[in-house]
Design a protein around this motif. Structure first.
Motif, PDB file in Angstrom:
ATOM      1  N   MET A   1       0.854  -1.185   0.000  1.00 32.11           N
ATOM      2  CA  MET A   1       0.000   0.000   0.000  1.00 32.11           C
ATOM      3  C   MET A   1       0.889   1.234   0.000  1.00 32.11           C
ATOM      4  O   MET A   1       1.865   1.323   0.743  1.00 32.11           O
TER       5      MET A   1
ATOM      6  N   SER B   1      -8.484   4.243  -1.211  1.00 30.57           N
ATOM      7  CA  SER B   1      -7.844   4.434   0.090  1.00 30.57           C
ATOM      8  C   SER B   1      -7.630   3.087   0.764  1.00 30.57           C
ATOM      9  O   SER B   1      -8.367   2.123   0.520  1.00 30.57           O
ATOM     10  N   THR B   2      -6.634   3.012   1.636  1.00 24.57           N
ATOM     11  CA  THR B   2      -6.432   1.778   2.406  1.00 24.57           C
ATOM     12  C   THR B   2      -7.583   1.527   3.369  1.00 24.57           C
ATOM     13  O   THR B   2      -7.717   0.425   3.899  1.00 24.57           O
ATOM     14  N   ARG B   3      -8.415   2.531   3.585  1.00 21.44           N
ATOM     15  CA  ARG B   3      -9.586   2.372   4.457  1.00 21.44           C
ATOM     16  C   ARG B   3     -10.833   1.936   3.681  1.00 21.44           C
ATOM     17  O   ARG B   3     -11.885   1.724   4.274  1.00 21.44           O
TER      18      ARG B   3
ATOM     19  N   ILE C   1       3.774  -1.602   4.086  1.00 23.90           N
ATOM     20  CA  ILE C   1       2.917  -0.464   4.428  1.00 23.90           C
ATOM     21  C   ILE C   1       3.704   0.834   4.205  1.00 23.90           C
ATOM     22  O   ILE C   1       4.677   1.119   4.901  1.00 23.90           O
TER      23      ILE C   1
ATOM     24  N   ALA D   1       1.762   3.917   2.896  1.00 21.08           N
ATOM     25  CA  ALA D   1       0.706   4.800   2.398  1.00 21.08           C
ATOM     26  C   ALA D   1       0.750   6.116   3.159  1.00 21.08           C
ATOM     27  O   ALA D   1       1.797   6.761   3.230  1.00 21.08           O
TER      28      ALA D   1
ATOM     29  N   ASP E   1      -3.032   7.576  10.081  1.00 20.60           N
ATOM     30  CA  ASP E   1      -2.955   6.746   8.872  1.00 20.60           C
ATOM     31  C   ASP E   1      -2.235   5.433   9.171  1.00 20.60           C
ATOM     32  O   ASP E   1      -2.693   4.352   8.798  1.00 20.60           O
TER      33      ASP E   1
ATOM     34  N   ASP F   1      -4.137   3.129  11.488  1.00 17.59           N
ATOM     35  CA  ASP F   1      -5.227   2.467  10.770  1.00 17.59           C
ATOM     36  C   ASP F   1      -4.708   1.337   9.886  1.00 17.59           C
ATOM     37  O   ASP F   1      -5.295   0.247   9.841  1.00 17.59           O
ATOM     38  N   ASP F   2      -3.600   1.589   9.172  1.00 19.17           N
ATOM     39  CA  ASP F   2      -3.077   0.578   8.257  1.00 19.17           C
ATOM     40  C   ASP F   2      -2.519  -0.634   9.009  1.00 19.17           C
ATOM     41  O   ASP F   2      -2.729  -1.780   8.598  1.00 19.17           O
TER      42      ASP F   2
ATOM     43  N   ARG G   1      -5.458  -2.608  10.352  1.00 13.82           N
ATOM     44  CA  ARG G   1      -6.232  -3.350   9.353  1.00 13.82           C
ATOM     45  C   ARG G   1      -5.434  -4.460   8.685  1.00 13.82           C
ATOM     46  O   ARG G   1      -6.003  -5.504   8.341  1.00 13.82           O
ATOM     47  N   PHE G   2      -4.131  -4.258   8.496  1.00  9.39           N
ATOM     48  CA  PHE G   2      -3.383  -5.171   7.630  1.00  9.39           C
ATOM     49  C   PHE G   2      -2.268  -5.966   8.312  1.00  9.39           C
ATOM     50  O   PHE G   2      -1.734  -6.883   7.705  1.00  9.39           O
TER      51      PHE G   2
END
Length: 244
Positions: free
Chosen positions: A50, A103-105, A122, A124, A130, A133-134, A137-138
């Motif tokens: 990302m 978006s990554t979201r 990662i 982004a 940011d 969040d990344d 999530r990942f």
């Protein structure tokens, strides 16, 4: 030999993206070495990145794909420079490059966020939120034998990145095993030591690219190998032919 695999990866890379390596040479070598070690240990799986921008690291990952693997790339838009390089890829390889312009979201990434990958990068948004969040999530997408690479750690321009990493990583089950030029590499605790030991064992062969200073530091629950490379040249193409 590891150097032969590195040479092959670099030859394929410059076949498609022939406008220079995407970041400092010691970091490029780290990517090649880790991807080569995964190949050596038959660690299989897809790759995700990302924050694609011009595709420097995206194409490093692309040339490491096996025939049954693909790479998921996530960015708000596909840059003209990336698109130009992508046009050079053979059809069979290009079909395994999945670009998600969002978006990554984005909700449409929900299925991808449930999958496991052998390499997740990662890079982004660089605000603290940011990165939180990344990672949230990942980070769970890293396979049991996979790698998470986090960009711009300890970079003075992006203090929020480091803040987010130190806040979020302890709850992920991942620990660092390598730091090279602002990129931090992590794996699940049992695999982090395996990767670190493989890297140390590979150092005599890697040093064909230049003298490598290295030591370890405790960081975020992991014994982290630090690389500082004193290169004889900045041109990887001049170094690789002798190892082919």
């Amino acid at each position: 030999m590891l150097s032969r695999t590195i040479a092959r990866l670099h030859k394929d890379y410059v076949t498609y993206r022939n406008d220079g390596v995407p970041f400092p040479l010691e970091s490029v070598i780290a990517w090649y070495v880790l991807l080569a070690l995964q190949e050596q240990r038959t660690i299989r799986g897809n790759i995700m990145e990302m924050g694609v921008e011009h595709g420097g690291t995206a194409f490093l990952g692309t040339v490491a794909l096996r025939e049954d693997e693909h790479i998921d790339l996530i960015d708000l838009k596909k840059s003209p420079r990336f698109a130009k390089v992508a046009e050079r890829l053979p059809t069979a390889l290009a079909s395994r490059v999945h670009f998600h312009e969002c978006s990554t979201r984005a909700p449409e990434l929900a299925e991808i966020a449930k999958q496991l990958f052998r390499f997740v990068h990662i890079d982004a948004g660089h605000s603290k939120q940011d990165v939180l969040d990344d990672i949230g999530r990942f980070a769970g997408c890293v396979a049991p034998d996979g790698i998470l690479c986090l960009d711009d750690v300890f970079e003075i321009r992006w203090p929020g990145v480091t803040e987010a990493i130190f806040e979020a990583i302890p709850s992920t089950g991942l620990v660092p095993f390598l730091l090279v030029n602002r990129k931090l590499y992590l794996a699940h605790k049992d695999m982090a030591g395996v990767y670190r030991d493989m890297l140390v064992a590979a150092l005599p062969e890697i040093e064909v690219f230049g003298n490598m200073r290295h030591w370890t530091e405790e960081m975020l629950g992991g014994v982290t190998l630090i690389w500082k490379q004193a290169l004889r040249t900045t041109d990887l193409n001049l170094l690789l032919p002798s190892t082919a």
